[in-house]
Design a protein around this motif. Structure first.
Motif, PDB file in Angstrom:
ATOM      1  N   ALA A   1       9.518  -6.860   9.604  1.00 50.07           N
ATOM      2  CA  ALA A   1      10.458  -6.083   8.797  1.00 50.07           C
ATOM      3  C   ALA A   1      10.644  -6.701   7.422  1.00 50.07           C
ATOM      4  O   ALA A   1      10.631  -5.998   6.400  1.00 50.07           O
ATOM      5  N   ALA A   2      10.804  -8.025   7.381  1.00 45.41           N
ATOM      6  CA  ALA A   2      10.973  -8.723   6.097  1.00 45.41           C
ATOM      7  C   ALA A   2       9.739  -8.527   5.221  1.00 45.41           C
ATOM      8  O   ALA A   2       9.848  -8.265   4.011  1.00 45.41           O
ATOM      9  N   GLY A   3       8.567  -8.644   5.828  1.00 48.36           N
ATOM     10  CA  GLY A   3       7.331  -8.440   5.078  1.00 48.36           C
ATOM     11  C   GLY A   3       7.202  -7.013   4.588  1.00 48.36           C
ATOM     12  O   GLY A   3       6.796  -6.770   3.446  1.00 48.36           O
ATOM     13  N   SER A   4       7.562  -6.052   5.443  1.00 46.24           N
ATOM     14  CA  SER A   4       7.452  -4.640   5.074  1.00 46.24           C
ATOM     15  C   SER A   4       8.360  -4.280   3.906  1.00 46.24           C
ATOM     16  O   SER A   4       7.946  -3.595   2.967  1.00 46.24           O
ATOM     17  N   VAL A   5       9.611  -4.762   3.962  1.00 48.14           N
ATOM     18  CA  VAL A   5      10.565  -4.466   2.884  1.00 48.14           C
ATOM     19  C   VAL A   5      10.114  -5.136   1.586  1.00 48.14           C
ATOM     20  O   VAL A   5      10.131  -4.517   0.510  1.00 48.14           O
ATOM     21  N   THR A   6       9.699  -6.395   1.686  1.00 49.07           N
ATOM     22  CA  THR A   6       9.214  -7.117   0.501  1.00 49.07           C
ATOM     23  C   THR A   6       8.024  -6.405  -0.123  1.00 49.07           C
ATOM     24  O   THR A   6       7.956  -6.205  -1.334  1.00 49.07           O
ATOM     25  N   GLY A   7       7.081  -6.002   0.726  1.00 54.25           N
ATOM     26  CA  GLY A   7       5.884  -5.320   0.237  1.00 54.25           C
ATOM     27  C   GLY A   7       6.191  -3.972  -0.362  1.00 54.25           C
ATOM     28  O   GLY A   7       5.603  -3.586  -1.381  1.00 54.25           O
ATOM     29  N   THR A   8       7.135  -3.240   0.243  1.00 51.42           N
ATOM     30  CA  THR A   8       7.490  -1.920  -0.274  1.00 51.42           C
ATOM     31  C   THR A   8       8.097  -2.025  -1.665  1.00 51.42           C
ATOM     32  O   THR A   8       7.796  -1.224  -2.560  1.00 51.42           O
TER      33      THR A   8
ATOM     34  N   LEU B   1       0.830  -1.209   0.000  1.00 52.47           N
ATOM     35  CA  LEU B   1       0.000   0.000   0.000  1.00 52.47           C
ATOM     36  C   LEU B   1       0.859   1.251   0.000  1.00 52.47           C
ATOM     37  O   LEU B   1       0.613   2.193  -0.761  1.00 52.47           O
ATOM     38  N   GLY B   2       1.885   1.260   0.853  1.00 54.91           N
ATOM     39  CA  GLY B   2       2.767   2.416   0.900  1.00 54.91           C
ATOM     40  C   GLY B   2       3.593   2.562  -0.362  1.00 54.91           C
ATOM     41  O   GLY B   2       3.734   3.664  -0.898  1.00 54.91           O
ATOM     42  N   GLY B   3       4.122   1.446  -0.845  1.00 51.19           N
ATOM     43  CA  GLY B   3       4.963   1.474  -2.041  1.00 51.19           C
ATOM     44  C   GLY B   3       4.233   1.954  -3.284  1.00 51.19           C
ATOM     45  O   GLY B   3       4.826   2.590  -4.156  1.00 51.19           O
ATOM     46  N   MET B   4       2.940   1.684  -3.361  1.00 47.49           N
ATOM     47  CA  MET B   4       2.151   2.079  -4.540  1.00 47.49           C
ATOM     48  C   MET B   4       1.947   3.585  -4.638  1.00 47.49           C
ATOM     49  O   MET B   4       1.573   4.101  -5.690  1.00 47.49           O
ATOM     50  N   ILE B   5       2.190   4.297  -3.517  1.00 49.83           N
ATOM     51  CA  ILE B   5       2.109   5.759  -3.575  1.00 49.83           C
ATOM     52  C   ILE B   5       3.441   6.395  -3.193  1.00 49.83           C
ATOM     53  O   ILE B   5       3.523   7.591  -2.903  1.00 49.83           O
ATOM     54  N   GLY B   6       4.498   5.560  -3.172  1.00 49.61           N
ATOM     55  CA  GLY B   6       5.839   6.081  -2.932  1.00 49.61           C
ATOM     56  C   GLY B   6       6.197   6.313  -1.485  1.00 49.61           C
ATOM     57  O   GLY B   6       7.084   7.111  -1.180  1.00 49.61           O
ATOM     58  N   LEU B   7       5.520   5.594  -0.553  1.00 46.60           N
ATOM     59  CA  LEU B   7       5.810   5.738   0.870  1.00 46.60           C
ATOM     60  C   LEU B   7       6.214   4.400   1.468  1.00 46.60           C
ATOM     61  O   LEU B   7       6.072   3.356   0.830  1.00 46.60           O
ATOM     62  N   GLY B   8       6.688   4.431   2.723  1.00 51.38           N
ATOM     63  CA  GLY B   8       7.076   3.195   3.399  1.00 51.38           C
ATOM     64  C   GLY B   8       5.903   2.470   4.034  1.00 51.38           C
ATOM     65  O   GLY B   8       6.005   1.293   4.358  1.00 51.38           O
ATOM     66  N   GLY B   9       4.798   3.184   4.270  1.00 50.91           N
ATOM     67  CA  GLY B   9       3.602   2.549   4.809  1.00 50.91           C
ATOM     68  C   GLY B   9       3.494   2.508   6.317  1.00 50.91           C
ATOM     69  O   GLY B   9       2.596   1.858   6.863  1.00 50.91           O
ATOM     70  N   ALA B  10       4.380   3.211   7.036  1.00 52.33           N
ATOM     71  CA  ALA B  10       4.355   3.162   8.508  1.00 52.33           C
ATOM     72  C   ALA B  10       3.039   3.686   9.069  1.00 52.33           C
ATOM     73  O   ALA B  10       2.588   3.260  10.133  1.00 52.33           O
ATOM     74  N   GLU B  11       2.419   4.636   8.364  1.00 51.37           N
ATOM     75  CA  GLU B  11       1.141   5.192   8.812  1.00 51.37           C
ATOM     76  C   GLU B  11       0.061   4.120   8.867  1.00 51.37           C
ATOM     77  O   GLU B  11      -0.831   4.155   9.726  1.00 51.37           O
ATOM     78  N   PHE B  12       0.136   3.153   7.952  1.00 51.53           N
ATOM     79  CA  PHE B  12      -0.853   2.079   7.914  1.00 51.53           C
ATOM     80  C   PHE B  12      -0.469   0.928   8.840  1.00 51.53           C
ATOM     81  O   PHE B  12      -1.329   0.187   9.304  1.00 51.53           O
ATOM     82  N   ARG B  13       0.828   0.795   9.101  1.00 48.95           N
ATOM     83  CA  ARG B  13       1.300  -0.297   9.959  1.00 48.95           C
ATOM     84  C   ARG B  13       0.983  -0.041  11.429  1.00 48.95           C
ATOM     85  O   ARG B  13       0.681  -0.977  12.185  1.00 48.95           O
ATOM     86  N   LEU B  14       1.047   1.217  11.873  1.00 51.07           N
ATOM     87  CA  LEU B  14       0.818   1.541  13.276  1.00 51.07           C
ATOM     88  C   LEU B  14      -0.541   1.043  13.786  1.00 51.07           C
ATOM     89  O   LEU B  14      -0.597   0.393  14.840  1.00 51.07           O
ATOM     90  N   PRO B  15      -1.654   1.314  13.081  1.00 54.11           N
ATOM     91  CA  PRO B  15      -2.943   0.796  13.566  1.00 54.11           C
ATOM     92  C   PRO B  15      -2.983  -0.726  13.629  1.00 54.11           C
ATOM     93  O   PRO B  15      -3.616  -1.294  14.535  1.00 54.11           O
ATOM     94  N   LEU B  16      -2.306  -1.400  12.691  1.00 50.62           N
ATOM     95  CA  LEU B  16      -2.284  -2.867  12.710  1.00 50.62           C
ATOM     96  C   LEU B  16      -1.553  -3.397  13.940  1.00 50.62           C
ATOM     97  O   LEU B  16      -1.966  -4.390  14.540  1.00 50.62           O
TER      98      LEU B  16
END
Length: 274
Positions: free
Chosen positions: A230-237, A29-44
């Protein structure tokens, strides 16, 4: 046999497959708009995995550091260092404020009651949702100001961005990129790379401040879960970056903004359960 969590503490869900999938989904989600996605990860981290507010922030900060460190080489390949060097004064200007803001924000977060931190996180998620829409709707126009005014505004903006980034455990790109483009008139691609250069030392300062708090042990207690996230986040980004532009921003950005707004409501409700 599983033991029940102590009174007043929520059980942490530590499923490693779930952690990888969740991290990857956020990264996409973050990578598709050029971000790391931390904003979406925090609520999860709060709602899905059951971390308390401060633990979630510290864990999110650690994961954000990993994502930014892995994103920097790729970003430098797209926007060479020679293109960024002429803008060194922009980085210094913002860092003067953001480093101080990161320390202050992390200090506040460690001293807040958990219920207060939940409410602040909920409000900041709303702020980020509006920033997300603002960044991707229309064009960011340079604001012409006298050099001395730009210097002062840059320090103040950096300070508040540092506070927000520290309290949420994010890199702060959604706030840094428009600030750099509007205040200093840089190209949006250059602004994206400069934001990473500002974010890294800012996050390190907040991380150093959090390391002095007892909740920092969450990283050690949940080391395997953190590594898989972390592995999932980097892969997804990386995957999200490859999918950049596949889904029109007119569809994706409002969806992500709505997701943040809904998450803010759920995070706010956690304050009443503490």
């Amino acid at each position: 046999m599983q033991t029940s969590p102590a009174p007043g503490r929520r059980a942490v869900r530590s499923s490693l497959p779930l952690a990888f999938v969740a991290g990857a989904a956020v990264g996409v989600l973050g990578g598709m708009i050029g971000l790391g996605g931390a904003e979406f990860r925090l609520p999860l981290l709060i709602m899905l995995f059951g971390f308390a507010a401060l633990q979630a922030v510290i864990l999110n900060k650690a994961l954000s550091l990993v994502v930014v460190l892995t994103a920097l080489p790729a970003r430098l390949a797209a926007v060479p260092l020679s293109t960024l060097l002429p803008h060194w004064s922009v980085v210094v200007n913002l860092l003067v404020g953001s480093l101080a803001g990161a320390w202050v924000g992390a200090s506040w977060a460690t001293r807040m009651r958990s219920s207060t931190l939940y409410r602040i996180l909920a409000v900041l998620l709303v702020l980020i949702s509006f920033a997300l829409i603002g960044n991707h709707v229309g064009t960011l126009h340079h604001i012409n100001l006298p050099p001395a005014t730009i210097l002062i505004v840059g320090v103040i903006a950096g300070f508040f961005i540092g506070i927000v980034a520290a309290i949420m455990g994010v890199a702060g790109g959604e706030l840094l990129i428009p600030t750099i483009a509007l205040l200093f008139g840089t190209d949006i691609k250059v602004a994206g790379s400069l934001s990473l250069v500002v974010s890294l030392p800012t996050m390190l300062v907040a991380f150093a401040r959090y390391s002095r708090d007892g909740s920092f042990t969450v990283l050690r207690r949940h080391a395997r879960l953190t590594a898989v996230l972390a592995a999932g986040s980097v892969t997804g980004t990386v995957l999200g970056g490859l999918l950049l532009g596949v889904v029109p921003e007119t569809v994706l950005v409002p969806f992500l903004a709505l997701l943040l707004l809904l998450s803010s409501i759920k995070v706010w409700r956690h304050a009443t359960s503490e």
